[in-house]
Enzyme design. Structure first.
Site, PDB file in Angstrom:
ATOM      1  N   ASN A 148      -1.211 -10.090 -25.361  1.00  0.00           N
ATOM      2  CA  ASN A 148      -0.767 -11.479 -25.219  1.00  0.00           C
ATOM      3  C   ASN A 148      -0.520 -11.895 -23.772  1.00  0.00           C
ATOM      4  OD1 ASN A 148       1.272  -9.458 -26.162  1.00  0.00           O
ATOM      5  ND2 ASN A 148       2.683 -10.997 -25.353  1.00  0.00           N
ATOM      6  N   CYS A 152      14.166 -14.038 -16.009  1.00  0.00           N
ATOM      7  CA  CYS A 152      15.493 -13.818 -15.458  1.00  0.00           C
ATOM      8  C   CYS A 152      16.453 -13.563 -16.609  1.00  0.00           C
ATOM      9  CB  CYS A 152      15.916 -15.063 -14.698  1.00  0.00           C
ATOM     10  SG  CYS A 152      17.221 -14.737 -13.544  1.00  0.00           S
TER      11      CYS A 152
HETATM   12  N1  PLP Z   1       2.154 -10.410 -31.695  1.00  0.00           N
HETATM   13  C1  PLP Z   1       1.611 -10.982 -30.590  1.00  0.00           C
HETATM   14  C2  PLP Z   1       0.537 -10.260 -29.850  1.00  0.00           C
HETATM   15  C3  PLP Z   1       2.062 -12.228 -30.161  1.00  0.00           C
HETATM   16  O1  PLP Z   1       1.545 -12.780 -29.071  1.00  0.00           O
HETATM   17  C4  PLP Z   1       3.093 -12.876 -30.898  1.00  0.00           C
HETATM   18  C5  PLP Z   1       3.634 -14.173 -30.444  1.00  0.00           C
HETATM   19  O2  PLP Z   1       3.583 -14.524 -29.293  1.00  0.00           O
HETATM   20  C6  PLP Z   1       3.604 -12.250 -32.044  1.00  0.00           C
HETATM   21  C7  PLP Z   1       3.113 -11.010 -32.413  1.00  0.00           C
HETATM   22  C8  PLP Z   1       4.670 -12.889 -32.874  1.00  0.00           C
HETATM   23  O3  PLP Z   1       4.143 -13.909 -33.667  1.00  0.00           O
HETATM   24  P1  PLP Z   1       5.096 -15.046 -34.303  1.00  0.00           P
HETATM   25  O4  PLP Z   1       5.481 -15.929 -33.166  1.00  0.00           O
HETATM   26  O5  PLP Z   1       4.248 -15.738 -35.309  1.00  0.00           O
HETATM   27  O6  PLP Z   1       6.251 -14.335 -34.907  1.00  0.00           O
END
Ligand code: PLP
Length: 392
Positions: A158, A331
């Site tokens: 992410n 932060c």
């Molecule tokens: N896994 C990854 C790789 C993510 O980027 C995110 C959210 O940013 C999540 C899990 C969590 O998803 P949710 O916001 O639907 O709980």
């Protein structure tokens, strides 16, 4: 439209689609009847209930179609976090004890779940990654033990957008008879996902990253994979996730999946072109570095770090110019915490603080990117001028 301090109209450019996306107009339209006219409980026997049940099962099929699974292998959840929790805790608690292999760069939804299980007595191996954020397959295979019950490695990261070799990891998991989970929250709708090709047993997805509503997600559970539920109750979702189904949310999620399937090729090609334009231009800035793999990366992710800069200030200054972006530097109370992902790929903590993540979406166009590229160098220059960390 945004007015700046002097009342001048400013462009607004949203480049934080990895955080969340707007709900598509078609998705919203599909959802609306299920808040009022079609409000039934899918477990009820009467016509209101049957109508909701039909919408639920049609939605299940649409989600399944996006990842090439069967409809009855889809378990609806309250989002990506819950899907990761259900997959990892579900396997762990089914076995009662054992060893889990994951990576150092997972999203907190998976990483914190593993840390929790470690406290409960499970053994966890946190695999390192290379400078691009890639897992080493041989290293992974070397970590497999007699008592390994699960491998959980994310599909795409992410923060830096690196795409892991899921198909190869799946082959190894299969060879050793180990259950394999992948978090595909960031990759869904951006790259092709076929659960059969990927050799995965469990796959997490989330609606709000693909122009669906927040608070809805799904876990793909390969037929025959046994999970201990984490929510107990009325036995919904084949006993794997009790709670009255969020029909409006699920219908919206399914519509978002249908649109993602239809638009994937076109959307990805456009985002890839805009992403490459950003990368090429940003790397012309002095002491600017790309994070993540140069090719094996999500088509919508352009992430960097800039020497001598503090990421939070950069995000706030871009925001003042109408541009939404994000940073891995946060932060927390008194100290600045660098992203665990950037540290894991070997970036020094002081450099990791200068990170910037730009993530494109389907509505971004060439003008958005031209505006970003017009604004960004000046903002960086300004921040460096006042930075004690910058050389001169
Ligand atoms: N896994 C990854 C790789 C993510 O980027 C995110 C959210 O940013 C999540 C899990 C969590 O998803 P949710 O916001 O639907 O709980």
């Amino acid at each position: 439209m945004l007015f700046n301090y002097y009342g001048v109209i400013m462009r607004k450019v949203y480049l934080d689609h990895a955080a969340t996306t707007p709900v598509d107009a078609e998705v919203l339209e599909a959802m609306i009847p299920f808040f009022s006219k079609k409000f039934g409980n899918a477990s009820s026997l009467h016509s209101w209930g049957r109508e909701a049940k039909q919408a639920l099962e049609e939605s299940r099929q649409k989600v399944a179609d996006l990842i090439n699974s069967d409809a009855n292998e889809i378990v609806f959840t309250g989002g990506g976090t819950e899907s990761d929790n259900l997959a990892i805790k579900g396997i762990a608690f089914k076995h009662g004890k054992g060893h889990i292999i994951t990576s150092k760069i997972e999203h907190p939804a998976a990483l914190e779940t593993c840390k929790y299980l470690e406290k409960k007595g499970f053994k966890i191996s946190y695999l390192p990654v290379d400078k691009y954020g890639l897992i080493d397959i041989e290293n992974l295979e070397g970590e497999i033990r007699e008592d390994t019950i699960l491998i959980s490695i994310m599909h795409a990261n992410n923060e830096i957008g690196t795409i892991e070799p899921i198909e190869e990891i799946g082959k190894i998991a299969k060879k050793h008879g180990i259950i394999f989970h992948t978090d595909a929250v960031q990759s869904i709708g951006k790259i092709d996902i076929d659960v059969k090709k990927l050799n995965v047993d469990l796959l997490s997805i989330s609606s709000h990253k693909i122009y669906g509503p927040k608070g809805v997600g799904a876990l793909y559970v390969r037929r025959g994979t046994k999970l201990e539920p984490i929510l107990h109750g009325g036995g919904h979702e084949q006993g794997m996730r009790s709670s009255t189904e969020n029909i409006a949310g699920i219908v919206g999620f399914a519509k978002a999946c249908e649109l993602a399937k239809k638009r994937l090729k076109e959307d990805s090609a456009k985002m890839r072109r805009l992403r490459d334009k950003i990368i090429k231009s940003v790397l012309e800035i002095e002491e600017a570095y790309l994070t993540g793999h140069p090719e094996k990366r999500l088509p919508n992710n352009a992430s960097f770090y800039f020497k001598g800069i503090e990421g939070e200030s950069l995000v706030l200054m871009l925001d003042a110019k109408g541009i939404a972006a994000s940073t891995g530097s946060a932060c927390s109370s008194k100290k600045l915490q660098a992203s665990h992902v950037l540290l894991a790929i070997g970036i020094k903590p002081e450099d990791a603080h200068g990170s910037l993540r730009l993530t494109l979406g389907r509505e971004n166009d060439e003008d958005d990117i031209d505006y970003l590229l017009e604004v960004l160098p000046g903002v960086i220059h300004k921040l460096r001028e006042i930075s004690p960390m910058w050389k001169a």
